[in-house]
Write an enzyme that holds these catalytic residues in place. Structure first.
Site, mmCIF file in Angstrom:
data_model
loop_
_atom_site.group_PDB
_atom_site.id
_atom_site.type_symbol
_atom_site.label_atom_id
_atom_site.label_comp_id
_atom_site.label_asym_id
_atom_site.label_seq_id
_atom_site.Cartn_x
_atom_site.Cartn_y
_atom_site.Cartn_z
ATOM 1 N N ARG A 64 0.837 -1.212 0.000
ATOM 2 C CA ARG A 64 0.000 0.000 0.000
ATOM 3 C C ARG A 64 0.868 1.257 0.000
ATOM 4 O O ARG A 64 0.566 2.231 -0.700
ATOM 5 C CB ARG A 64 -0.913 -0.003 1.227
ATOM 6 C CG ARG A 64 -1.897 1.169 1.265
ATOM 7 C CD ARG A 64 -2.982 0.954 2.297
ATOM 8 N NE ARG A 64 -3.957 2.032 2.261
ATOM 9 C CZ ARG A 64 -4.048 2.991 3.182
ATOM 10 N NH1 ARG A 64 -3.224 2.992 4.219
ATOM 11 N NH2 ARG A 64 -4.957 3.934 3.089
ATOM 12 N N HIS A 68 0.671 4.157 -2.917
ATOM 13 C CA HIS A 68 0.351 5.536 -2.550
ATOM 14 C C HIS A 68 1.499 6.479 -2.899
ATOM 15 O O HIS A 68 1.259 7.658 -3.172
ATOM 16 C CB HIS A 68 0.001 5.625 -1.064
ATOM 17 C CG HIS A 68 -1.409 5.229 -0.763
ATOM 18 N ND1 HIS A 68 -2.270 6.003 -0.020
ATOM 19 C CD2 HIS A 68 -2.132 4.131 -1.131
ATOM 20 C CE1 HIS A 68 -3.446 5.403 0.068
ATOM 21 N NE2 HIS A 68 -3.381 4.262 -0.599
ATOM 22 N N ASP A 69 2.716 5.981 -2.899
ATOM 23 C CA ASP A 69 3.829 6.804 -3.354
ATOM 24 C C ASP A 69 3.684 7.093 -4.848
ATOM 25 O O ASP A 69 3.822 8.236 -5.285
ATOM 26 C CB ASP A 69 5.160 6.101 -3.081
ATOM 27 C CG ASP A 69 6.360 6.935 -3.517
ATOM 28 O OD1 ASP A 69 6.394 8.136 -3.191
ATOM 29 O OD2 ASP A 69 7.257 6.396 -4.181
ATOM 30 N N GLY A 74 4.094 10.446 -9.168
ATOM 31 C CA GLY A 74 4.947 9.372 -9.633
ATOM 32 C C GLY A 74 5.734 8.690 -8.528
ATOM 33 O O GLY A 74 5.716 9.100 -7.365
ATOM 34 N N ASP A 76 8.533 8.314 -6.634
ATOM 35 C CA ASP A 76 9.738 9.099 -6.350
ATOM 36 C C ASP A 76 10.137 9.102 -4.881
ATOM 37 O O ASP A 76 11.011 9.855 -4.463
ATOM 38 C CB ASP A 76 9.548 10.542 -6.825
ATOM 39 C CG ASP A 76 8.344 11.228 -6.179
ATOM 40 O OD1 ASP A 76 7.740 10.642 -5.254
ATOM 41 O OD2 ASP A 76 8.009 12.354 -6.598
ATOM 42 N N SER A 78 8.532 10.245 -2.410
ATOM 43 C CA SER A 78 8.119 11.450 -1.681
ATOM 44 C C SER A 78 7.301 11.126 -0.444
ATOM 45 O O SER A 78 7.290 11.892 0.531
ATOM 46 C CB SER A 78 7.332 12.391 -2.597
ATOM 47 O OG SER A 78 6.152 11.766 -3.087
ATOM 48 N N GLU A 90 3.362 13.778 3.339
ATOM 49 C CA GLU A 90 2.174 13.285 2.642
ATOM 50 C C GLU A 90 1.361 12.343 3.524
ATOM 51 O O GLU A 90 0.149 12.190 3.327
ATOM 52 C CB GLU A 90 2.582 12.567 1.361
ATOM 53 C CG GLU A 90 3.170 13.469 0.298
ATOM 54 C CD GLU A 90 3.687 12.697 -0.915
ATOM 55 O OE1 GLU A 90 3.353 11.499 -1.057
ATOM 56 O OE2 GLU A 90 4.436 13.286 -1.712
ATOM 57 N N ASN A 96 -4.196 9.145 3.194
ATOM 58 C CA ASN A 96 -3.124 8.228 3.568
ATOM 59 C C ASN A 96 -3.364 7.625 4.956
ATOM 60 O O ASN A 96 -2.440 7.092 5.570
ATOM 61 C CB ASN A 96 -1.767 8.944 3.547
ATOM 62 C CG ASN A 96 -1.111 8.881 2.182
ATOM 63 O OD1 ASN A 96 -1.232 7.894 1.460
ATOM 64 N ND2 ASN A 96 -0.414 9.953 1.808
ATOM 65 N N PRO A 164 -6.763 8.692 -4.897
ATOM 66 C CA PRO A 164 -8.195 8.406 -5.074
ATOM 67 C C PRO A 164 -8.916 8.396 -3.726
ATOM 68 O O PRO A 164 -8.320 8.085 -2.693
ATOM 69 C CB PRO A 164 -8.204 7.008 -5.699
ATOM 70 C CG PRO A 164 -6.826 6.792 -6.225
ATOM 71 C CD PRO A 164 -5.910 7.576 -5.337
ATOM 72 N N HIS A 194 -5.854 -5.841 -3.107
ATOM 73 C CA HIS A 194 -6.723 -5.882 -1.930
ATOM 74 C C HIS A 194 -6.828 -7.289 -1.353
ATOM 75 O O HIS A 194 -7.462 -7.483 -0.311
ATOM 76 C CB HIS A 194 -8.127 -5.376 -2.281
ATOM 77 C CG HIS A 194 -8.199 -3.899 -2.461
ATOM 78 N ND1 HIS A 194 -9.356 -3.236 -2.798
ATOM 79 C CD2 HIS A 194 -7.245 -2.941 -2.374
ATOM 80 C CE1 HIS A 194 -9.107 -1.928 -2.908
ATOM 81 N NE2 HIS A 194 -7.838 -1.740 -2.643
ATOM 82 N N THR A 244 -8.618 -14.786 2.456
ATOM 83 C CA THR A 244 -7.242 -15.270 2.609
ATOM 84 C C THR A 244 -6.309 -14.066 2.697
ATOM 85 O O THR A 244 -5.404 -13.905 1.885
ATOM 86 C CB THR A 244 -6.837 -16.180 1.433
ATOM 87 O OG1 THR A 244 -6.983 -15.463 0.208
ATOM 88 C CG2 THR A 244 -7.698 -17.422 1.386
ATOM 89 N N ASP A 249 -3.316 -14.062 -3.606
ATOM 90 C CA ASP A 249 -3.958 -15.001 -4.514
ATOM 91 C C ASP A 249 -5.137 -14.311 -5.179
ATOM 92 O O ASP A 249 -5.285 -13.089 -5.088
ATOM 93 C CB ASP A 249 -4.403 -16.261 -3.763
ATOM 94 C CG ASP A 249 -5.301 -15.952 -2.556
ATOM 95 O OD1 ASP A 249 -5.932 -14.868 -2.546
ATOM 96 O OD2 ASP A 249 -5.376 -16.777 -1.631
#
Length: 322
Positions: A64, A68-69, A74, A76, A78, A90, A96, A164, A194, A244, A249
């Site tokens: 995750r 999120h980075d 992009g 990077d 950050s 961030e 986040n 998002p 997920h 699971t 999977d």
């Protein structure tokens, strides 16, 4: 030696990603640190093994963190920057919420600096750590390209604007990935991340109240209502992403087709005619899911990277060098 279908597929995926994202200056390549820090990739893998043995949830957290980075200006590094030099991290963005295990990346960086000072970028080993998290959890092994450099700035506002929302619609979801040259099929495959981890009530309680999502099975929605019955605990109460949750999977795709979509977008991609065929296909064929996830991962991990003379190689992932 004859090449099998799976091997040929992965070669074509990797070749396509190289051609799309590696420029004429050798910007991103396989094993970028082969000469400058030959043990870098193995060190990251061994560190991830060790961390996952002590806390199996580390895999989901690092994957995750990686996604999120990459979503904010992009891939990077950050997201790793702390509060200093006018930078507001961030990770303080509400979007986040739940980001954790940043300390793992900082510890790996410390180990790398001892053997290869100012050589391996934080941006690169987030990708390597995420790749290893997937693989060590039972997922595909992805030949990640390296050669990224680190951002010298980061802002909470960028995360607020670019990440998002938890209640993103299918149309918005499609647009997010198309902007990154990621096909709809590969975008749906990336949702398969997920399959690892959990989600907190604050991120899916809109599927329960004020109007219950009618695509949820009665048993599943009843269980979620019990878990999230106390609104004051929505930040700490959580449910598994799929049945699971510790294994990478295709169970996520099976679950969301049977009314067990935890987030709004999980339920909607299982029924929307634009995405439903891919959900069905991934639920039926694990290897097909792995192949498309690998393709999407490579494209996302190479999105808007800093290369050449851009950015820097941070000595400490939490701070810019000057």
């Amino acid at each position: 030696m004859k090449m099998g279908l799976r091997e040929l597929t992965m070669v074509l995926i990797l070749w396509g990603s190289c051609c799309l994202f590696a420029g004429g200056n050798g910007e991103l390549v396989l094993h970028f640190y082969k000469k400058s820090c030959p043990s870098a990739e193995m060190l990251v893998k061994e560190e991830m093994k060790r961390k996952m043995l002590s806390d199996i949830s580390s895999a989901a957290a690092i994957l995750r963190l990686d996604f999120h980075d990459c979503q904010v200006d992009g891939c990077d590094g950050s997201i790793l920057l702390g509060n200093s030099n006018g930078i507001i991290t961030e990770t303080l963005s509400d979007k986040n919420f739940g980001i954790r295990k940043v300390d793992i990346i900082n510890e790996i960086k410390g180990s790398l600096e001892k053997i290869c000072p100012e050589t391996v970028s934080c941006a690169d080993f987030i990708q390597l750590a995420a790749r290893d998290a997937v693989y060590l959890s039972g997922g595909p092994y992805i030949e990640v390209l390296t050669g990224r450099r680190d951002a010298v700035s980061g802002k909470k506002e960028r995360a607020d604007n670019q990440l998002p929302t938890y209640d993103i619609s299918v149309s918005e979801f499609i647009e997010v990935f198309l902007q990154k040259n990621i096909s709809l099929e590969d975008g749906v495959a990336l949702m398969g991340s997920h399959t690892l981890g959990v989600s907190h009530c604050r991120n899916f309680q809109n599927t329960l109240w004020p109007i219950k999502d009618d695509t949820l099975s009665l048993a599943f929605s009843g269980m979620l209502e019990m878990i999230c019955s106390n609104p004051t605990l929505s930040d700490i109460s959580f449910a598994q992403n799929d049945a699971t949750t510790l294994y990478f999977d295709n169970q996520y795709f099976i679950d969301i087709q049977s009314g067990r979509g935890l987030l709004k977008i999980d339920s909607e991609i299982a029924t929307d005619p634009r995405t439903q065929p891919y959900v069905t296909a991934f639920g039926q064929n694990t290897q097909h899911f792995f192949d498309r996830f690998s393709s999407g991962f490579l494209k996302l991990s190479n999105y808007k990277v800093l290369v050449g003379g851009k950015g820097e190689i941070r000595r400490d992932c939490r701070f810019i060098n000057s």
